[in-house]
Design an enzyme around this catalytic site. Structure first.
Site, PDB file in Angstrom:
ATOM      1  N   SER A  41       0.823  -1.202   0.000  1.00  0.00           N
ATOM      2  CA  SER A  41       0.000   0.000   0.000  1.00  0.00           C
ATOM      3  C   SER A  41       0.860   1.256   0.000  1.00  0.00           C
ATOM      4  O   SER A  41       2.069   1.201   0.197  1.00  0.00           O
ATOM      5  CB  SER A  41      -0.898   0.011   1.239  1.00  0.00           C
ATOM      6  OG  SER A  41      -0.121   0.313   2.383  1.00  0.00           O
ATOM      7  N   LYS A  42       0.203   2.355  -0.215  1.00  0.00           N
ATOM      8  CA  LYS A  42       0.873   3.644  -0.254  1.00  0.00           C
ATOM      9  C   LYS A  42       1.645   3.894   1.041  1.00  0.00           C
ATOM     10  O   LYS A  42       2.767   4.382   1.021  1.00  0.00           O
ATOM     11  CB  LYS A  42      -0.203   4.716  -0.451  1.00  0.00           C
ATOM     12  CG  LYS A  42       0.328   6.089  -0.728  1.00  0.00           C
ATOM     13  CD  LYS A  42      -0.825   7.040  -0.991  1.00  0.00           C
ATOM     14  CE  LYS A  42      -0.780   8.164  -0.029  1.00  0.00           C
ATOM     15  NZ  LYS A  42      -1.887   8.697   0.586  1.00  0.00           N
ATOM     16  N   ARG A  43       1.030   3.540   2.132  1.00  0.00           N
ATOM     17  CA  ARG A  43       1.669   3.748   3.437  1.00  0.00           C
ATOM     18  C   ARG A  43       3.000   3.023   3.563  1.00  0.00           C
ATOM     19  O   ARG A  43       3.941   3.523   4.142  1.00  0.00           O
ATOM     20  CB  ARG A  43       0.745   3.253   4.558  1.00  0.00           C
ATOM     21  CG  ARG A  43      -0.527   4.043   4.650  1.00  0.00           C
ATOM     22  CD  ARG A  43      -0.818   4.504   6.070  1.00  0.00           C
ATOM     23  NE  ARG A  43      -1.995   5.353   6.132  1.00  0.00           N
ATOM     24  CZ  ARG A  43      -2.031   6.610   5.728  1.00  0.00           C
ATOM     25  NH1 ARG A  43      -0.940   7.166   5.219  1.00  0.00           N
ATOM     26  NH2 ARG A  43      -3.133   7.318   5.809  1.00  0.00           N
TER      27      ARG A  43
END
Length: 504
Positions: A260-262
RNA sequence: GCUGCGUUCUUCUAACGGUUAGGAAUCAAGAUUCUCAAUCUUGCAAUACGAGUUCGAUUCUCGUACGCAGUACCA
């Protein structure tokens, strides 16, 4: 028949790197089999529209060097390729399904459905709109025909839901996973047509794939659970279904779970091809391009995350990938993204590139630093330092001393390599070097070596002190090559300055 | 919870049912007679567990464990 495949992102933000891989596999498959790849924008959810996302997608593929044959931004005979522009087309298909008994109108409001779900939850169950419950809901199956007609004509909100036959084993043939069987009793009556007059993904993707003559649907594993619905829809329409291939997921480098982006922010690598500035939140996410990756490296790395050519080859050009690609070599399990491997790929690709091709990237860095030089000089420097770069921006760190004289000297290197009397020796060597007219690096090398020998000096000490004077630390390529590139005049200046500054 | 999918070194992965289970990244050691890299060589390191089928299972079947995905009028 030549295959036709599609990449069908929804423009809800920047393109995730997993999506890039899906597109890549579609592309490789298409090219390998003389097929066609098309780009379709699935924007049936108007509430999730994000400004600039579509342009981002197109630009990302341009940068990556993956061209589409057909679709948004290109055109083609099956357009339009944006689902919002095809809106009017879906309703008759939904109605056809209702007519044929494969679907029904449902009038339950979101609030009613919510209440049902809450109620079920309180009894530790989950509410499912299906063969067991639909007769207890507000729909065209339970309402009298006149009432249904009345609601429809009076403009009341409704959705169209798929009507699964009860207790039917649905078989999905997957090119990667083989046969997957699921019983219809476990499936819920999915909404096909929304109350806002737009189809859901499920309806739109079947109708469009059919109309656009898609032969192979290659998409992420997250779609596997809804594949039975899609199979049933083809059956309901009486259409031949395309072949399915559900790709394994791209996992985060540590732990498990979808990348994910995180994770990117946390672990320091991009999850998007291009930098993305979110118009709503205002936050910026890094991209492969801006981080100094070469598109060829990104493609090569991505291709190998879930697929392999069946031999030990790892470095492959796009053409080679196309040539080698086959769906049955795609693995079933999710692959963890590895920053180390990405770095290695990028390094290999920088190594492979001739200096002239790297030039624009480094020129940009020099411009930012306010440095000017000739192309010849830049290329010479590039050839000397490129084998120590993992990413393009490493260039300045590794080569700045070719453009600006060091302003400080590494104390550790100094301590080890700069003793009393070093200054005197450097002065002698400097004089010697300046005396070579015209300058010749081999001659310089021989003369300095001779000097070291005649005076019984330590070669490591002498050469490294000279190196420190030029670079600022004990690093860098072969000394005399470096002197040659930097130029004897500049070398002279730097030696003088070092002697003055270090002053031992 | 339910359903589905998956599981070979730390990571990416290879291996017609028969191999000393191979390669690559990482890491370590050595070599490159100036440094730092690069490069080269060598090394470390795996079939989740339990049954079954078989002369023989990494490979086929079943179970267990674990992981992931899905379970919206999102895609």
């Amino acid at each position: 028949m030549n295959p036709r495949v599609r990449f069908a992102p929804s423009p809800t933000g920047p393109l995730h790197i997993g999506g890039v891989r899906t597109a890549l596999y579609n592309y490789l498959f298409a090219k390998k089999n003389n097929g066609t790849l098309l780009l379709r924008i699935e924007d049936t959810d108007q509430t999730r529209f994000v400004e600039g996302a579509e342009e981002y997608i197109i630009e990302a593929f341009q940068w990556l060097g993956i061209p589409f044959d057909e679709g948004v931004g290109i055109g083609g005979e099956y357009g339009p390729y944006k689902q919002s522009e095809r809106k009017a087309l879906y309703k008759p298909y939904a109605e056809q399904l209702v007519r044929d008994g494969w679907a029904y109108y449902a009038f339950d409001t979101p609030e009613q459905l919510d209440a049902k779900r809450k109620e079920a939850e309180s009894q530790k169950k989950t509410f499912q709109y299906d063969a067991n419950t639909r007769m207890g809901m507000v729909n065209s199956l339970t309402l009298p025909a006149e009432e249904v007609e009345r609601r429809l004509t009076s403009g009341e909100h409704y959705v169209v839901r798929f009507k699964y036959p009860a207790d039917l084993d649905i078989h999905v043939q997957d090119l990667i996973r083989g046969e997957v069987v699921i019983n219809s009793n476990l499936l819920d009556d999915k909404v096909l047509y929304k109350s806002d007059g737009m189809p859901t993904y499920h309806l739109a993707n079947i109708v469009d794939d059919h109309l656009m003559k898609i032969t192979h649907v290659i998409r992420g594993e997250e779609w596997l659970p809804s594949a039975p619905l899609h199979v049933m829809l083809y059956k309901a329409f009486g259409w031949e279904a395309p072949q399915f291939a559900h790709l394994p997921l791209l996992l985060k480098p540590d732990g498990n779970g979808k990348l994910s982006k995180r994770d990117g922010d946390r672990l320091g690598f991009p999850v998007f091809p291009l930098q993305w500035h979110d118009p709503k939140s205002g936050e910026t996410s890094s991209g492969y391009r801006e981080s100094g990756y070469l598109p060829e490296a990104v493609i090569n790395m991505l291709a190998l995350l879930g697929w392999n050519p069946g031999n030990d080859q790892e470095l492959m050009s796009l053409d080679e990938l196309i040539n080698l690609f086959s769906i049955d070599k795609i693995s079933k399990a999710g692959a963890k993204f590895s920053l180390d491997k990405a770095k290695w790929f990028n390094h290999e690709y920088i190594l492979m590139k001739p200096a002239a091709e790297l030039r624009p990237h480094f020129r940009k860095i020099l411009d930012e630093k306010g440095v000017t030089c000739s192309d010849e000089y830049l290329d010479a420097v590039t050839d000397l330092v490129k084998d120590r770069l993992n990413f393009l921006p490493d260039f300045w760190e590794q080569a700045s001393y070719f453009f600006v004289a060091p302003t400080e000297y590494d104390p550790q290197a100094l301590k080890k390599r700069w003793k009393e009397g070093t200054g005197e020796k450097l002065r002698v060597i400097d004089e010697m070097l300046c005396g070579i007219q015209p300058f010749d690096k081999d001659k310089a090398h021989d003369m300095v070596m001779q000097y070291i020998q005649d005076n019984e000096l330590n070669m490591g000490q002498v050469l490294n002190s000279l190196r420190i004077a030029l670079v600022g630390t004990a690093r860098g390529p072969e000394l005399f090559t470096m002197i040659d590139v930097i130029g004897i005049e500049e070398v002279h200046k730097r030696v003088m300055k070092a002697i003055e500054v270090v002053n031992l």
